[in-house]
Write a protein that holds these residues in place. Structure first.
Motif, PDB file in Angstrom:
ATOM      1  N   VAL A  29       0.844  -1.196   0.000  1.00  0.00           N
ATOM      2  CA  VAL A  29       0.000   0.000   0.000  1.00  0.00           C
ATOM      3  C   VAL A  29       0.884   1.253   0.000  1.00  0.00           C
ATOM      4  CG1 VAL A  29      -1.648   1.360   1.356  1.00  0.00           C
ATOM      5  CG2 VAL A  29      -2.006  -1.094   1.052  1.00  0.00           C
ATOM      6  N   GLU A  30       1.891   1.266   0.847  1.00  0.00           N
ATOM      7  CA  GLU A  30       2.793   2.412   0.922  1.00  0.00           C
ATOM      8  C   GLU A  30       3.541   2.623  -0.390  1.00  0.00           C
ATOM      9  OE1 GLU A  30       6.717   3.844   3.390  1.00  0.00           O
ATOM     10  OE2 GLU A  30       5.296   2.514   4.377  1.00  0.00           O
ATOM     11  N   ALA A  31       3.973   1.535  -1.012  1.00  0.00           N
ATOM     12  CA  ALA A  31       4.745   1.629  -2.257  1.00  0.00           C
ATOM     13  C   ALA A  31       3.934   2.225  -3.404  1.00  0.00           C
ATOM     14  CB  ALA A  31       5.274   0.254  -2.654  1.00  0.00           C
ATOM     15  N   THR A  32       2.607   2.105  -3.347  1.00  0.00           N
ATOM     16  CA  THR A  32       1.774   2.666  -4.417  1.00  0.00           C
ATOM     17  C   THR A  32       1.732   4.183  -4.379  1.00  0.00           C
ATOM     18  OG1 THR A  32      -0.302   2.707  -3.159  1.00  0.00           O
ATOM     19  CG2 THR A  32       0.250   0.651  -4.342  1.00  0.00           C
ATOM     20  N   GLY A  33       1.941   4.751  -3.207  1.00  0.00           N
ATOM     21  CA  GLY A  33       1.809   6.192  -3.062  1.00  0.00           C
ATOM     22  C   GLY A  33       0.355   6.642  -3.037  1.00  0.00           C
ATOM     23  N   ALA A  34      -0.554   5.696  -2.879  1.00  0.00           N
ATOM     24  CA  ALA A  34      -1.984   6.003  -2.876  1.00  0.00           C
ATOM     25  C   ALA A  34      -2.348   6.927  -1.722  1.00  0.00           C
ATOM     26  CB  ALA A  34      -2.802   4.718  -2.779  1.00  0.00           C
ATOM     27  N   GLU A  35      -3.265   7.829  -1.980  1.00  0.00           N
ATOM     28  CA  GLU A  35      -3.804   8.686  -0.932  1.00  0.00           C
ATOM     29  C   GLU A  35      -5.126   8.134  -0.426  1.00  0.00           C
ATOM     30  OE1 GLU A  35      -4.149  12.532  -2.687  1.00  0.00           O
ATOM     31  OE2 GLU A  35      -1.996  12.783  -2.917  1.00  0.00           O
ATOM     32  N   ARG A  36      -5.754   7.276  -1.240  1.00  0.00           N
ATOM     33  CA  ARG A  36      -7.063   6.716  -0.908  1.00  0.00           C
ATOM     34  C   ARG A  36      -7.034   5.216  -1.154  1.00  0.00           C
ATOM     35  NH1 ARG A  36     -12.302   7.596  -4.402  1.00  0.00           N
ATOM     36  NH2 ARG A  36     -13.874   6.770  -2.997  1.00  0.00           N
ATOM     37  N   VAL A  37      -7.477   4.448  -0.163  1.00  0.00           N
ATOM     38  CA  VAL A  37      -7.483   2.990  -0.254  1.00  0.00           C
ATOM     39  C   VAL A  37      -8.856   2.488   0.166  1.00  0.00           C
ATOM     40  CG1 VAL A  37      -6.474   0.852   0.628  1.00  0.00           C
ATOM     41  CG2 VAL A  37      -5.017   2.856   0.263  1.00  0.00           C
ATOM     42  N   LEU A  38      -9.434   1.591  -0.632  1.00  0.00           N
ATOM     43  CA  LEU A  38     -10.708   0.967  -0.298  1.00  0.00           C
ATOM     44  C   LEU A  38     -10.470  -0.521  -0.081  1.00  0.00           C
ATOM     45  CD1 LEU A  38     -12.966   2.777  -2.905  1.00  0.00           C
ATOM     46  CD2 LEU A  38     -12.674   3.310  -0.485  1.00  0.00           C
ATOM     47  N   TYR A  43     -10.579  -8.451   7.189  1.00  0.00           N
ATOM     48  CA  TYR A  43     -10.722  -7.561   8.343  1.00  0.00           C
ATOM     49  C   TYR A  43     -10.746  -6.120   7.848  1.00  0.00           C
ATOM     50  CZ  TYR A  43      -9.822 -11.637  11.185  1.00  0.00           C
ATOM     51  OH  TYR A  43      -9.915 -12.866  11.792  1.00  0.00           O
ATOM     52  N   SER A  44     -11.708  -5.817   6.994  1.00  0.00           N
ATOM     53  CA  SER A  44     -11.730  -4.533   6.302  1.00  0.00           C
ATOM     54  C   SER A  44     -11.837  -3.339   7.245  1.00  0.00           C
ATOM     55  CB  SER A  44     -12.846  -4.502   5.257  1.00  0.00           C
ATOM     56  OG  SER A  44     -14.082  -4.832   5.842  1.00  0.00           O
ATOM     57  N   ALA A  45     -12.657  -3.430   8.273  1.00  0.00           N
ATOM     58  CA  ALA A  45     -12.801  -2.305   9.199  1.00  0.00           C
ATOM     59  C   ALA A  45     -11.483  -2.020   9.911  1.00  0.00           C
ATOM     60  CB  ALA A  45     -13.905  -2.588  10.222  1.00  0.00           C
ATOM     61  N   GLU A  46     -10.809  -3.071  10.320  1.00  0.00           N
ATOM     62  CA  GLU A  46      -9.545  -2.908  11.041  1.00  0.00           C
ATOM     63  C   GLU A  46      -8.449  -2.348  10.136  1.00  0.00           C
ATOM     64  OE1 GLU A  46     -11.501  -5.531  11.064  1.00  0.00           O
ATOM     65  OE2 GLU A  46     -11.996  -5.932  13.153  1.00  0.00           O
ATOM     66  N   VAL A  47      -8.371  -2.872   8.919  1.00  0.00           N
ATOM     67  CA  VAL A  47      -7.357  -2.389   7.970  1.00  0.00           C
ATOM     68  C   VAL A  47      -7.617  -0.933   7.625  1.00  0.00           C
ATOM     69  CG1 VAL A  47      -6.358  -2.664   5.671  1.00  0.00           C
ATOM     70  CG2 VAL A  47      -6.914  -4.680   7.040  1.00  0.00           C
ATOM     71  N   ALA A  48      -8.865  -0.591   7.328  1.00  0.00           N
ATOM     72  CA  ALA A  48      -9.205   0.796   6.986  1.00  0.00           C
ATOM     73  C   ALA A  48      -8.903   1.731   8.154  1.00  0.00           C
ATOM     74  CB  ALA A  48     -10.678   0.886   6.592  1.00  0.00           C
ATOM     75  N   ARG A  49      -9.242   1.323   9.358  1.00  0.00           N
ATOM     76  CA  ARG A  49      -8.970   2.152  10.541  1.00  0.00           C
ATOM     77  C   ARG A  49      -7.462   2.378  10.701  1.00  0.00           C
ATOM     78  NH1 ARG A  49     -12.444   0.163  13.750  1.00  0.00           N
ATOM     79  NH2 ARG A  49     -11.287  -1.713  14.262  1.00  0.00           N
ATOM     80  N   GLN A  57      -6.833   8.308   3.232  1.00  0.00           N
ATOM     81  CA  GLN A  57      -8.287   8.250   3.125  1.00  0.00           C
ATOM     82  C   GLN A  57      -8.597   6.778   2.886  1.00  0.00           C
ATOM     83  OE1 GLN A  57      -9.767  10.768   0.015  1.00  0.00           O
ATOM     84  NE2 GLN A  57      -8.285  12.357   0.499  1.00  0.00           N
ATOM     85  N   ALA A  58      -9.145   6.099   3.860  1.00  0.00           N
ATOM     86  CA  ALA A  58      -9.389   4.667   3.740  1.00  0.00           C
ATOM     87  C   ALA A  58     -10.772   4.324   4.231  1.00  0.00           C
ATOM     88  CB  ALA A  58      -8.340   3.882   4.530  1.00  0.00           C
ATOM     89  N   GLY A  59     -11.376   3.355   3.587  1.00  0.00           N
ATOM     90  CA  GLY A  59     -12.700   2.904   3.990  1.00  0.00           C
ATOM     91  C   GLY A  59     -13.004   1.564   3.377  1.00  0.00           C
ATOM     92  N   GLU A  60     -14.187   1.097   3.658  1.00  0.00           N
ATOM     93  CA  GLU A  60     -14.630  -0.189   3.150  1.00  0.00           C
ATOM     94  C   GLU A  60     -15.469   0.001   1.900  1.00  0.00           C
ATOM     95  OE1 GLU A  60     -15.921  -3.064   6.291  1.00  0.00           O
ATOM     96  OE2 GLU A  60     -15.920  -1.179   7.429  1.00  0.00           O
ATOM     97  N   LEU A  61     -15.313  -0.904   0.964  1.00  0.00           N
ATOM     98  CA  LEU A  61     -16.125  -0.924  -0.244  1.00  0.00           C
ATOM     99  C   LEU A  61     -16.918  -2.222  -0.214  1.00  0.00           C
ATOM    100  CD1 LEU A  61     -16.868   0.303  -2.990  1.00  0.00           C
ATOM    101  CD2 LEU A  61     -14.940  -0.979  -3.951  1.00  0.00           C
ATOM    102  N   LYS A  62     -18.208  -2.122  -0.032  1.00  0.00           N
ATOM    103  CA  LYS A  62     -19.057  -3.310   0.048  1.00  0.00           C
ATOM    104  C   LYS A  62     -19.125  -3.990  -1.318  1.00  0.00           C
ATOM    105  CE  LYS A  62     -20.102  -2.623   4.298  1.00  0.00           C
ATOM    106  NZ  LYS A  62     -19.572  -3.471   5.331  1.00  0.00           N
ATOM    107  N   THR A  63     -19.028  -5.316  -1.324  1.00  0.00           N
ATOM    108  CA  THR A  63     -19.107  -6.094  -2.559  1.00  0.00           C
ATOM    109  C   THR A  63     -20.090  -7.239  -2.374  1.00  0.00           C
ATOM    110  OG1 THR A  63     -17.389  -7.688  -1.970  1.00  0.00           O
ATOM    111  CG2 THR A  63     -16.659  -5.623  -2.998  1.00  0.00           C
ATOM    112  N   SER A  73     -19.508   0.205   7.200  1.00  0.00           N
ATOM    113  CA  SER A  73     -18.925   1.073   6.176  1.00  0.00           C
ATOM    114  C   SER A  73     -18.286   2.292   6.825  1.00  0.00           C
ATOM    115  CB  SER A  73     -20.013   1.534   5.209  1.00  0.00           C
ATOM    116  OG  SER A  73     -19.481   2.465   4.300  1.00  0.00           O
ATOM    117  N   ALA A  74     -17.171   2.709   6.264  1.00  0.00           N
ATOM    118  CA  ALA A  74     -16.468   3.876   6.801  1.00  0.00           C
ATOM    119  C   ALA A  74     -16.978   5.157   6.159  1.00  0.00           C
ATOM    120  CB  ALA A  74     -14.977   3.722   6.581  1.00  0.00           C
ATOM    121  N   GLY A  75     -17.967   5.050   5.299  1.00  0.00           N
ATOM    122  CA  GLY A  75     -18.555   6.244   4.700  1.00  0.00           C
ATOM    123  C   GLY A  75     -17.711   6.883   3.617  1.00  0.00           C
ATOM    124  N   VAL A  76     -16.835   6.133   2.994  1.00  0.00           N
ATOM    125  CA  VAL A  76     -16.020   6.681   1.915  1.00  0.00           C
ATOM    126  C   VAL A  76     -16.817   6.595   0.636  1.00  0.00           C
ATOM    127  CG1 VAL A  76     -13.919   6.399   0.563  1.00  0.00           C
ATOM    128  CG2 VAL A  76     -13.862   6.060   3.028  1.00  0.00           C
TER     129      VAL A  76
END
Length: 78
Positions: A29-38, A43-49, A57-63, A73-76
């Motif tokens: 994730v760090e290597a991508t330089g991303a500012e936003r991760v879904l 363990y999506s809630a824990e990873v996003a937190r 900017q991180a949140g969950e994307l429901k699938t 949902s983190a409301g992203v």
């Protein structure tokens, strides 16, 4: 991914697997330089937190493949 990327005006879209160890996932994730991760499952809630704590900017994307019925949902907006 290109069509979705165009619709969302994103610079780059790609998938990372969470079937790796925690340090490797965070390093990727760090290597991508991303500012936003879904995060989509696992363990999506824990990873996003954790990523929000790192300033992303991180949140969950429901699938359709949701595996954590307790995840909230983190409301992203996507």
């Amino acid at each position: 991914l290109r069509a979705g990327r165009r619709r969302r005006s994103a610079d780059t879209g790609f998938v990372l697997s969470d079937h790796v160890d925690w340090p490797s996932l965070l390093s990727a994730v760090e290597a991508t330089g991303a500012e936003r991760v879904l995060v989509t499952h696992g363990y999506s809630a824990e990873v996003a937190r954790y990523l929000r704590g790192k300033g992303l900017q991180a949140g969950e994307l429901k699938t359709a493949w949701e595996g954590e019925p307790h995840a909230e949902s983190a409301g992203v907006e996507v």
